[in-house]
Design a protein around this motif. Sequence first.
Motif, PDB file in Angstrom:
ATOM      1  N   VAL A 169       0.845  -1.199   0.000  1.00  0.00           N
ATOM      2  CA  VAL A 169       0.000   0.000   0.000  1.00  0.00           C
ATOM      3  C   VAL A 169       0.880   1.248   0.000  1.00  0.00           C
ATOM      4  CG1 VAL A 169      -1.773   1.273   1.275  1.00  0.00           C
ATOM      5  CG2 VAL A 169      -1.915  -1.205   1.093  1.00  0.00           C
ATOM      6  N   GLU A 170       2.003   1.186   0.721  1.00  0.00           N
ATOM      7  CA  GLU A 170       2.931   2.322   0.745  1.00  0.00           C
ATOM      8  C   GLU A 170       3.558   2.556  -0.639  1.00  0.00           C
ATOM      9  OE1 GLU A 170       5.733   1.307   3.803  1.00  0.00           O
ATOM     10  OE2 GLU A 170       4.124   1.023   5.264  1.00  0.00           O
ATOM     11  N   LEU A 171       3.666   1.498  -1.434  1.00  0.00           N
ATOM     12  CA  LEU A 171       4.245   1.616  -2.778  1.00  0.00           C
ATOM     13  C   LEU A 171       3.207   1.956  -3.841  1.00  0.00           C
ATOM     14  CD1 LEU A 171       6.776  -1.350  -2.960  1.00  0.00           C
ATOM     15  CD2 LEU A 171       7.273   1.085  -2.917  1.00  0.00           C
ATOM     16  N   ALA A 172       1.948   1.992  -3.478  1.00  0.00           N
ATOM     17  CA  ALA A 172       0.876   2.227  -4.455  1.00  0.00           C
ATOM     18  C   ALA A 172       1.099   3.489  -5.288  1.00  0.00           C
ATOM     19  CB  ALA A 172      -0.485   2.241  -3.774  1.00  0.00           C
ATOM     20  N   PRO A 173       1.528   4.626  -4.712  1.00  0.00           N
ATOM     21  CA  PRO A 173       1.777   5.799  -5.567  1.00  0.00           C
ATOM     22  C   PRO A 173       2.856   5.541  -6.621  1.00  0.00           C
ATOM     23  CG  PRO A 173       1.604   6.462  -3.269  1.00  0.00           C
ATOM     24  CD  PRO A 173       1.644   4.955  -3.280  1.00  0.00           C
ATOM     25  N   THR A 174       3.886   4.784  -6.256  1.00  0.00           N
ATOM     26  CA  THR A 174       4.935   4.438  -7.226  1.00  0.00           C
ATOM     27  C   THR A 174       4.363   3.544  -8.314  1.00  0.00           C
ATOM     28  OG1 THR A 174       6.623   4.623  -5.524  1.00  0.00           O
ATOM     29  CG2 THR A 174       7.207   3.368  -7.500  1.00  0.00           C
ATOM     30  N   LEU A 175       3.545   2.574  -7.913  1.00  0.00           N
ATOM     31  CA  LEU A 175       2.913   1.684  -8.894  1.00  0.00           C
ATOM     32  C   LEU A 175       2.003   2.476  -9.827  1.00  0.00           C
ATOM     33  CD1 LEU A 175       2.123  -1.330  -6.554  1.00  0.00           C
ATOM     34  CD2 LEU A 175       3.976  -1.153  -8.233  1.00  0.00           C
ATOM     35  N   ALA A 176       1.258   3.418  -9.263  1.00  0.00           N
ATOM     36  CA  ALA A 176       0.385   4.259 -10.094  1.00  0.00           C
ATOM     37  C   ALA A 176       1.216   5.067 -11.088  1.00  0.00           C
ATOM     38  CB  ALA A 176      -0.444   5.188  -9.210  1.00  0.00           C
TER      39      ALA A 176
END
Length: 186
Positions: free
Chosen positions: A168-175
């Motif tokens: 979830v913490e990496l979600a912005p990077t994934l987006a």
Amino acid sequence: GISSPANGRPRRMGTPDPVFTMQALQDLAGRIQRADCLEGLVDSILAGLEESFLAAVEDRFAAAIERAREGVRVASGWYSKLVQMAIALSREIARDPALARLAFVEVYAAGRRGVELVDRMILECAKCLRSEVPVSRRPSEVFAEASIGAAWGVVTGQVKAGRSRQLVELAPTLAFILLAPILGGE
């Protein structure tokens, strides 16, 4: 699945789905009843279990995608919806360590068929991505698949490292990985 840690003792990776387990046992019993002899029985059993395993992985991943899509129906605009979908899917994977391990690591134990399943799941995600983007901004199939594949690689690395709960913490990077080919230099 079962994995062998460094100490050599088997450990459970997650609680098996009772329906999957029951179906696998029913399939196994049917194959044993139909076998004329022991030759080929083991291969037949393993092939049936592999098929059941891959179907269960695909179904479980599809259910996670559907839950993620349902969670973002209130998003305003395609960009916001894609960011929220990345966050929601990251949350789904983080909440379900068994899904994370099955879909991003254990699936490869099935060899070529496991790789083919991963390819199908990436293609489905790419279709979903493309369907959310307006035609004027829609990436080509190749760029959509490459974006999903890159994000898939990041998630796989995190799961292998035992960090699926931090997705979830990496979600912005994934987006960002998903949106970079669409937005370009904006």
